[in-house]
Design a protein around this motif. Structure first.
Motif, PDB file in Angstrom:
ATOM      1  N   SER A 171      -0.718  -1.997   0.102  1.00 57.28           N
ATOM      2  CA  SER A 171      -0.574  -3.384   0.555  1.00 57.28           C
ATOM      3  C   SER A 171      -0.754  -4.422  -0.547  1.00 57.28           C
ATOM      4  O   SER A 171      -0.591  -5.618  -0.281  1.00 57.28           O
ATOM      5  CB  SER A 171      -1.580  -3.669   1.680  1.00 57.28           C
ATOM      6  OG  SER A 171      -2.907  -3.455   1.219  1.00 57.28           O
ATOM      7  N   ASP A 172      -1.101  -4.000  -1.767  1.00 53.58           N
ATOM      8  CA  ASP A 172      -1.225  -4.990  -2.841  1.00 53.58           C
ATOM      9  C   ASP A 172      -0.753  -4.383  -4.157  1.00 53.58           C
ATOM     10  O   ASP A 172      -0.908  -3.187  -4.408  1.00 53.58           O
ATOM     11  CB  ASP A 172      -2.658  -5.499  -2.961  1.00 53.58           C
ATOM     12  CG  ASP A 172      -3.596  -4.461  -3.519  1.00 53.58           C
ATOM     13  OD1 ASP A 172      -3.841  -4.470  -4.734  1.00 53.58           O
ATOM     14  OD2 ASP A 172      -4.063  -3.609  -2.733  1.00 53.58           O
ATOM     15  N   PRO A 173      -0.157  -5.203  -5.040  1.00 53.55           N
ATOM     16  CA  PRO A 173       0.411  -4.720  -6.302  1.00 53.55           C
ATOM     17  C   PRO A 173      -0.595  -4.025  -7.208  1.00 53.55           C
ATOM     18  O   PRO A 173      -0.260  -3.057  -7.883  1.00 53.55           O
ATOM     19  CB  PRO A 173       0.952  -5.999  -6.958  1.00 53.55           C
ATOM     20  CG  PRO A 173       1.206  -6.918  -5.816  1.00 53.55           C
ATOM     21  CD  PRO A 173       0.111  -6.625  -4.832  1.00 53.55           C
ATOM     22  N   ARG A 196       6.991  -2.631   5.468  1.00 54.21           N
ATOM     23  CA  ARG A 196       6.664  -2.715   6.891  1.00 54.21           C
ATOM     24  C   ARG A 196       5.518  -3.696   7.105  1.00 54.21           C
ATOM     25  O   ARG A 196       4.767  -4.013   6.169  1.00 54.21           O
ATOM     26  CB  ARG A 196       6.311  -1.341   7.449  1.00 54.21           C
ATOM     27  CG  ARG A 196       5.008  -0.750   6.940  1.00 54.21           C
ATOM     28  CD  ARG A 196       4.751   0.623   7.523  1.00 54.21           C
ATOM     29  NE  ARG A 196       3.388   1.062   7.253  1.00 54.21           N
ATOM     30  CZ  ARG A 196       2.882   2.231   7.676  1.00 54.21           C
ATOM     31  NH1 ARG A 196       3.636   3.063   8.362  1.00 54.21           N
ATOM     32  NH2 ARG A 196       1.627   2.550   7.401  1.00 54.21           N
ATOM     33  N   VAL A 197       5.371  -4.154   8.341  1.00 47.64           N
ATOM     34  CA  VAL A 197       4.349  -5.133   8.693  1.00 47.64           C
ATOM     35  C   VAL A 197       3.211  -4.428   9.419  1.00 47.64           C
ATOM     36  O   VAL A 197       3.427  -3.713  10.396  1.00 47.64           O
ATOM     37  CB  VAL A 197       4.925  -6.244   9.602  1.00 47.64           C
ATOM     38  CG1 VAL A 197       3.841  -7.255   9.954  1.00 47.64           C
ATOM     39  CG2 VAL A 197       6.094  -6.940   8.923  1.00 47.64           C
ATOM     40  N   GLN A 198       1.998  -4.640   8.938  1.00 42.15           N
ATOM     41  CA  GLN A 198       0.799  -4.135   9.606  1.00 42.15           C
ATOM     42  C   GLN A 198       0.055  -5.304  10.249  1.00 42.15           C
ATOM     43  O   GLN A 198       0.090  -6.441   9.751  1.00 42.15           O
ATOM     44  CB  GLN A 198      -0.129  -3.466   8.598  1.00 42.15           C
ATOM     45  CG  GLN A 198       0.361  -2.094   8.152  1.00 42.15           C
ATOM     46  CD  GLN A 198      -0.397  -0.969   8.825  1.00 42.15           C
ATOM     47  OE1 GLN A 198      -0.695  -1.040  10.011  1.00 42.15           O
ATOM     48  NE2 GLN A 198      -0.704   0.064   8.072  1.00 42.15           N
ATOM     49  N   ARG A 233      -6.542   2.293   7.351  1.00 41.36           N
ATOM     50  CA  ARG A 233      -8.009   2.108   7.281  1.00 41.36           C
ATOM     51  C   ARG A 233      -8.374   1.387   5.983  1.00 41.36           C
ATOM     52  O   ARG A 233      -9.224   0.480   5.979  1.00 41.36           O
ATOM     53  CB  ARG A 233      -8.681   3.478   7.365  1.00 41.36           C
ATOM     54  CG  ARG A 233     -10.197   3.477   7.189  1.00 41.36           C
ATOM     55  CD  ARG A 233     -10.926   2.808   8.359  1.00 41.36           C
ATOM     56  NE  ARG A 233     -12.349   3.092   8.308  1.00 41.36           N
ATOM     57  CZ  ARG A 233     -12.945   4.072   8.983  1.00 41.36           C
ATOM     58  NH1 ARG A 233     -12.232   4.876   9.774  1.00 41.36           N
ATOM     59  NH2 ARG A 233     -14.238   4.258   8.898  1.00 41.36           N
ATOM     60  N   LEU A 234      -7.745   1.793   4.893  1.00 38.91           N
ATOM     61  CA  LEU A 234      -8.014   1.157   3.603  1.00 38.91           C
ATOM     62  C   LEU A 234      -7.617  -0.318   3.640  1.00 38.91           C
ATOM     63  O   LEU A 234      -8.337  -1.179   3.117  1.00 38.91           O
ATOM     64  CB  LEU A 234      -7.255   1.876   2.487  1.00 38.91           C
ATOM     65  CG  LEU A 234      -7.393   1.292   1.080  1.00 38.91           C
ATOM     66  CD1 LEU A 234      -8.850   1.321   0.629  1.00 38.91           C
ATOM     67  CD2 LEU A 234      -6.518   2.062   0.094  1.00 38.91           C
ATOM     68  N   LEU A 235      -6.474  -0.607   4.270  1.00 38.89           N
ATOM     69  CA  LEU A 235      -6.035  -2.000   4.383  1.00 38.89           C
ATOM     70  C   LEU A 235      -7.048  -2.822   5.168  1.00 38.89           C
ATOM     71  O   LEU A 235      -7.419  -3.929   4.760  1.00 38.89           O
ATOM     72  CB  LEU A 235      -4.667  -2.052   5.071  1.00 38.89           C
ATOM     73  CG  LEU A 235      -4.163  -3.448   5.454  1.00 38.89           C
ATOM     74  CD1 LEU A 235      -4.062  -4.348   4.233  1.00 38.89           C
ATOM     75  CD2 LEU A 235      -2.811  -3.342   6.158  1.00 38.89           C
ATOM     76  N   LYS A 293      -0.478  -8.229   7.319  1.00 39.46           N
ATOM     77  CA  LYS A 293      -0.132  -7.935   5.933  1.00 39.46           C
ATOM     78  C   LYS A 293       1.167  -7.132   5.839  1.00 39.46           C
ATOM     79  O   LYS A 293       1.417  -6.245   6.651  1.00 39.46           O
ATOM     80  CB  LYS A 293      -1.275  -7.109   5.303  1.00 39.46           C
ATOM     81  CG  LYS A 293      -1.190  -6.903   3.808  1.00 39.46           C
ATOM     82  CD  LYS A 293      -1.666  -8.117   3.038  1.00 39.46           C
ATOM     83  CE  LYS A 293      -1.761  -7.843   1.558  1.00 39.46           C
ATOM     84  NZ  LYS A 293      -2.160  -9.017   0.773  1.00 39.46           N
ATOM     85  N   ASP A 294       1.991  -7.451   4.840  1.00 38.81           N
ATOM     86  CA  ASP A 294       3.146  -6.621   4.510  1.00 38.81           C
ATOM     87  C   ASP A 294       2.697  -5.538   3.529  1.00 38.81           C
ATOM     88  O   ASP A 294       1.773  -5.758   2.731  1.00 38.81           O
ATOM     89  CB  ASP A 294       4.246  -7.453   3.841  1.00 38.81           C
ATOM     90  CG  ASP A 294       4.935  -8.381   4.821  1.00 38.81           C
ATOM     91  OD1 ASP A 294       4.767  -8.178   6.042  1.00 38.81           O
ATOM     92  OD2 ASP A 294       5.638  -9.305   4.374  1.00 38.81           O
TER      93      ASP A 294
END
Length: 341
Positions: A171-173, A196-198, A233-235, A293-294
């Motif tokens: 979810s992040d660079p 995808r969208v979470q 879960r990490l997100l 989040k994307d």
């Protein structure tokens, strides 16, 4: 693999549903042992067979042939009949006459098997984070064994050579760059396949008016979590840290499910009020969705597999499905994710 061509006796007419079949090599080997002075009991022991079963089988063969193979004299053991000696001689002659043909036939058979083994489609093992697009693509394409695992577990299985391909999402660079560096160091190739969208899935109409992760701290809100090691879960944990929230204050944080669909089912069954998942699963199950989040979904594999035709088909299918599904976007070019790898 050991292949043999052996003569057999088949008793019964051509229309018989269950004809009796006797291996002549087995039968003559037994008869030879008896001819050499062994009792039927000792011959059975040598072959590792039950005396009772062999005795019954010999009786059945004699009945089918219409003559006796052994003359049994009480107190003096068993002696071969002239018919048994003829059968031994016939089998030996058969072996001698067909040995050359048999060797040629076996050679052709083994060559044929080898060709089919080469042509047989390999079942590639894909460990992937839970995702409905991945599941559908695997079913549609075929030739892949899908193992549902968290993103972290999928990557570890790939690096330990337990699977051929790993599907994971980030979810992040910054996290993406760290993972990419490790994979490239191990000679792995990485393909972005979709965005995808979470977010948070809640019951239709959002009865508890949930709008953000901060609402998870409300005492009466029951949460259902994804398992440790999953990307979802990490997100969530990353978002909680960013918001300065204590996971222990969330009711149900320790309750886990292994797929997005299982989270949706828990909400539909009113076992929980809210859970993390992808937008497409929320829509499919008639739930409301609060976008958080994307994230980018990747496939990773060894360099030798990266040019495989089956894998190319799978990637095309994933991208096609993600372009048609709400909450997803197809990604086909690395320039679409500049700064992530």
């Amino acid at each position: 693999m050991r292949i043999q061509i052996r003569p057999t006796l088949v008793f019964g007419n051509k229309n018989a549903k269950d004809p009796a079949v006797v291996d002549l090599v087995w039968l003559t080997s037994l008869l030879k042992d008896i001819e050499q002075g062994k009792t039927l009991m000792s011959a059975c022991k040598k072959m590792g067979l039950s005396y009772r079963n062999v005795w019954q089988k010999l009786n059945n063969v004699e009945q089918a042939l219409g003559f006796k193979l052994m003359d049994r004299v009480r107190g003096h053991g068993s002696h071969l009949s002239e018919y048994a000696r003829y059968l031994i001689q016939f089998t030996d002659d058969f072996d001698q006459k067909t040995i050359r043909l048999g060797q040629t036939s076996l050679s052709h058979l083994e060559e044929g098997f080898a060709q089919f083994r080469v042509k047989a489609k390999k079942q590639w093992r894909l460990a992937s984070s839970s995702d409905p697009i991945i599941q559908k693509a695997v079913i549609d394409i075929g030739g892949f064994e899908l193992i549902t695992a968290g993103s972290g577990e999928a990557l570890e299985r790939l690096l330990n050579y337990e699977v051929d391909i790993a599907g994971f999402h980030v979810s992040d660079p910054q996290s993406s760059k760290i993972i990419s560096k490790r994979l490239q160091k191990e000679g792995m190739q990485i393909f972005p396949v979709m965005k995808r969208v979470q977010g948070l899935m809640v019951a239709k109409g959002n009865p508890h008016s949930i709008t953000s992760t901060k609402d998870l701290l409300r005492p009466k809100i029951r949460f259902i979590n994804r398992q440790k090691g999953s990307g979802t879960r990490l997100l969530l944990d990353t978002l909680l840290i960013k918001e300065g929230m204590d996971p222990r204050a969330i009711k149900g944080y320790e309750n886990e499910e292994f797929t997005h669909s299982a989270i949706a089912m828990s909400i539909l069954a009113k076992k929980a009020d809210v859970g993390m998942g992808v937008k497409s699963v929320a829509i499919e199950n008639g739930l409301d969705f609060i976008q958080l989040k994307d994230e980018i979904f990747f496939l990773a594999m060894g360099e030798e597999l990266s040019a495989n035709k089956d894998l190319a088909k799978l990637i095309r299918k994933i991208r096609a499905l993600s372009g048609q599904t709400p909450g997803y976007k197809s990604i086909g070019l690395k320039k679409q994710i500049l700064g992530w790898l």
